[in-house]
Scaffold this motif. Structure first.
Motif, PDB file in Angstrom:
ATOM      1  N   ARG A 124       0.855  -1.185   0.000  1.00 13.47           N
ATOM      2  CA  ARG A 124       0.000   0.000   0.000  1.00 13.47           C
ATOM      3  C   ARG A 124       0.890   1.233   0.000  1.00 13.47           C
ATOM      4  N   PRO A 125       1.028   1.901  -1.124  1.00 13.39           N
ATOM      5  CA  PRO A 125       1.938   3.050  -1.218  1.00 13.39           C
ATOM      6  C   PRO A 125       1.536   4.160  -0.246  1.00 13.39           C
ATOM      7  N   GLY A 126       2.545   4.784   0.353  1.00 14.37           N
ATOM      8  CA  GLY A 126       2.305   5.921   1.229  1.00 14.37           C
ATOM      9  C   GLY A 126       1.927   5.574   2.645  1.00 14.37           C
ATOM     10  N   VAL A 127       1.777   4.289   2.953  1.00 19.13           N
ATOM     11  CA  VAL A 127       1.431   3.876   4.317  1.00 19.13           C
ATOM     12  C   VAL A 127       2.725   3.572   5.060  1.00 19.13           C
ATOM     13  N   GLU A 128       3.062   4.396   6.024  1.00 17.07           N
ATOM     14  CA  GLU A 128       4.325   4.264   6.723  1.00 17.07           C
ATOM     15  C   GLU A 128       4.258   3.207   7.823  1.00 17.07           C
ATOM     16  N   LEU A 129       5.406   2.662   8.128  1.00 15.19           N
ATOM     17  CA  LEU A 129       5.528   1.666   9.190  1.00 15.19           C
ATOM     18  C   LEU A 129       5.858   2.397  10.496  1.00 15.19           C
ATOM     19  N   PRO A 130       5.022   2.277  11.536  1.00 17.81           N
ATOM     20  CA  PRO A 130       5.317   2.961  12.791  1.00 17.81           C
ATOM     21  C   PRO A 130       6.662   2.528  13.371  1.00 17.81           C
ATOM     22  N   ALA A 131       7.357   3.463  13.991  1.00 17.51           N
ATOM     23  CA  ALA A 131       8.691   3.190  14.527  1.00 17.51           C
ATOM     24  C   ALA A 131       8.669   2.056  15.543  1.00 17.51           C
ATOM     25  N   GLU A 132       7.620   1.990  16.361  1.00 18.85           N
ATOM     26  CA  GLU A 132       7.573   0.960  17.401  1.00 18.85           C
ATOM     27  C   GLU A 132       7.370  -0.430  16.796  1.00 18.85           C
ATOM     28  N   VAL A 133       6.647  -0.508  15.683  1.00 18.27           N
ATOM     29  CA  VAL A 133       6.466  -1.797  15.010  1.00 18.27           C
ATOM     30  C   VAL A 133       7.786  -2.249  14.399  1.00 18.27           C
ATOM     31  N   LEU A 134       8.474  -1.334  13.719  1.00 23.57           N
ATOM     32  CA  LEU A 134       9.779  -1.660  13.142  1.00 23.57           C
ATOM     33  C   LEU A 134      10.757  -2.101  14.223  1.00 23.57           C
ATOM     34  N   GLU A 135      10.720  -1.449  15.374  1.00 22.90           N
ATOM     35  CA  GLU A 135      11.612  -1.811  16.478  1.00 22.90           C
ATOM     36  C   GLU A 135      11.343  -3.233  16.961  1.00 22.90           C
ATOM     37  N   ARG A 136      10.088  -3.615  17.057  1.00 21.55           N
ATOM     38  CA  ARG A 136       9.759  -4.973  17.494  1.00 21.55           C
ATOM     39  C   ARG A 136      10.220  -6.009  16.469  1.00 21.55           C
ATOM     40  N   ILE A 137      10.018  -5.696  15.194  1.00 15.70           N
ATOM     41  CA  ILE A 137      10.420  -6.626  14.147  1.00 15.70           C
ATOM     42  C   ILE A 137      11.934  -6.809  14.129  1.00 15.70           C
ATOM     43  N   LEU A 138      12.668  -5.702  14.211  1.00 12.49           N
ATOM     44  CA  LEU A 138      14.130  -5.797  14.240  1.00 12.49           C
ATOM     45  C   LEU A 138      14.610  -6.486  15.515  1.00 12.49           C
ATOM     46  N   GLY A 139      13.901  -6.264  16.612  1.00 15.80           N
ATOM     47  CA  GLY A 139      14.256  -6.942  17.859  1.00 15.80           C
ATOM     48  C   GLY A 139      14.133  -8.443  17.738  1.00 15.80           C
ATOM     49  N   ALA A 140      13.087  -8.896  17.045  1.00 17.79           N
ATOM     50  CA  ALA A 140      12.920 -10.337  16.821  1.00 17.79           C
ATOM     51  C   ALA A 140      14.045 -10.872  15.944  1.00 17.79           C
ATOM     52  N   ALA A 141      14.411 -10.120  14.914  1.00 18.22           N
ATOM     53  CA  ALA A 141      15.514 -10.551  14.049  1.00 18.22           C
ATOM     54  C   ALA A 141      16.807 -10.670  14.845  1.00 18.22           C
ATOM     55  N   HIS A 142      17.017  -9.744  15.745  1.00 16.37           N
ATOM     56  CA  HIS A 142      18.257  -9.716  16.528  1.00 16.37           C
ATOM     57  C   HIS A 142      18.320 -10.836  17.560  1.00 16.37           C
ATOM     58  N   LEU A 143      17.218 -11.529  17.801  1.00 16.05           N
ATOM     59  CA  LEU A 143      17.196 -12.670  18.714  1.00 16.05           C
ATOM     60  C   LEU A 143      17.499 -13.985  18.006  1.00 16.05           C
ATOM     61  N   ALA A 144      17.820 -13.940  16.724  1.00 15.51           N
ATOM     62  CA  ALA A 144      18.056 -15.166  15.961  1.00 15.51           C
ATOM     63  C   ALA A 144      19.252 -15.938  16.508  1.00 15.51           C
ATOM     64  N   PRO A 145      19.254 -17.258  16.337  1.00 14.37           N
ATOM     65  CA  PRO A 145      20.434 -18.041  16.715  1.00 14.37           C
ATOM     66  C   PRO A 145      21.572 -17.765  15.750  1.00 14.37           C
ATOM     67  N   SER A 146      22.800 -17.915  16.231  1.00 22.83           N
ATOM     68  CA  SER A 146      23.957 -17.688  15.353  1.00 22.83           C
ATOM     69  C   SER A 146      25.109 -18.585  15.783  1.00 22.83           C
ATOM     70  N   VAL A 147      25.905 -19.000  14.806  1.00 27.03           N
ATOM     71  CA  VAL A 147      27.038 -19.872  15.079  1.00 27.03           C
ATOM     72  C   VAL A 147      28.017 -19.166  16.018  1.00 27.03           C
ATOM     73  N   GLY A 148      28.414 -19.852  17.079  1.00 21.18           N
ATOM     74  CA  GLY A 148      29.356 -19.278  18.036  1.00 21.18           C
ATOM     75  C   GLY A 148      28.875 -17.994  18.673  1.00 21.18           C
ATOM     76  N   TYR A 149      27.559 -17.777  18.682  1.00 25.27           N
ATOM     77  CA  TYR A 149      26.948 -16.538  19.192  1.00 25.27           C
ATOM     78  C   TYR A 149      27.604 -15.313  18.553  1.00 25.27           C
ATOM     79  N   SER A 150      27.885 -15.446  17.273  1.00 26.77           N
ATOM     80  CA  SER A 150      28.609 -14.408  16.533  1.00 26.77           C
ATOM     81  C   SER A 150      27.751 -13.196  16.215  1.00 26.77           C
ATOM     82  N   GLN A 151      26.421 -13.398  16.058  1.00 27.84           N
ATOM     83  CA  GLN A 151      25.504 -12.302  15.717  1.00 27.84           C
ATOM     84  C   GLN A 151      26.077 -11.470  14.563  1.00 27.84           C
TER      85      GLN A 151
END
Length: 225
Positions: A27-54
């Motif tokens: 939907r063009p012109g519909v912005e993503l609220p900052a708090e929603v983006l923060e939650r999504i990125l927070g979930a990404a940052h919780l991903a598992p990683s080899v040797g906890y390398s992140q």
């Protein structure tokens, strides 16, 4: 039965997995609220990683001119990729909507840091590529979190890594893993887009499960829907 999650919570996880879609229509012109983006990125940052390398980073791309230049790379690559298919399939391929670079709320590049470290990263001696797979885990966390937020994500793999490195100022050793379009979708499809339009069908689970040793899988028809 696990005591950690209720039946409703378990069902919600499986529902999010089943309803995740590769979104192309935003939907063009519909912005993503900052708090929603923060939650999504927070979930990404919780991903598992080899040797906890992140090893991941997230480059947010909002600039319209930059996105337009990246889309030009997509258009060049799409023309090249189209030549790989038969005439009939080429026509169908070129009719597909495969990106939402300019219409989405923002673009997001997930990168992987492959630069040498002072100490070897645990688990990467014989499989250094595990760093890349770790960054892919972050992508999937992001995608699922976006889905439960009602946000669409589309992975654009038809773009030149060189262009992404130049446009995003990635230093040597930091590589793009996924270039994503992120925003509110026109709709979430009942099935994956390439399944809905007959490009590919889903493999049966049984054809992907192997006991003890790998066996030759059943072949899908590559040339016919």
């Amino acid at each position: 039965m696990s005591a950690d999650f209720s039946a409703e919570a378990r069902e919600a996880v499986y529902t999010a997995i089943a309803r995740r879609r590769d979104v192309r229509h935003f939907r063009p012109g519909v912005e993503l609220p900052a708090e929603v983006l923060e939650r999504i990125l927070g979930a990404a940052h919780l991903a598992p990683s080899v040797g906890y390398s992140q090893p991941w980073d997230f480059v947010l791309v909002r600039d319209r001119a930059r996105r337009a230049r990246i889309r030009q790379s997509f258009l060049r690559c799409r023309e090249i990729e189209a030549e790989r298919f038969s005439a009939e399939r080429r026509e169908k391929y070129l009719s597909l909507r495969l990106e939402g670079i300019e219409e989405s709320s923002l673009n997001l590049c997930v990168t992987v840091d492959l630069r040498p470290t002072k100490e070897a990263i645990l688990g990467t001696t014989v499989q250094p590529e595990a760093l890349r797979w770790s960054a892919c885990c972050a992508v999937q966390n992001l995608w699922l979190a976006a889905r439960v937020e009602g946000v669409g994500v589309g992975w654009v793999s038809i773009v030149e890594p060189r262009v992404l490195r130049d446009e995003l100022g990635l230093p040597p050793g930091v590589e793009p893993i996924a270039y994503l379009c992120v925003g509110y979708p026109v709709a979430f499809g009942a099935r994956p887009l390439l399944e809905e339009n007959g490009w590919r069908s889903r493999r049966p689970l049984a054809s992907a499960v192997h006991d003890e040793c790998y066996r030759a899988p059943l072949k899908q028809g590559d040339e016919t829907p």
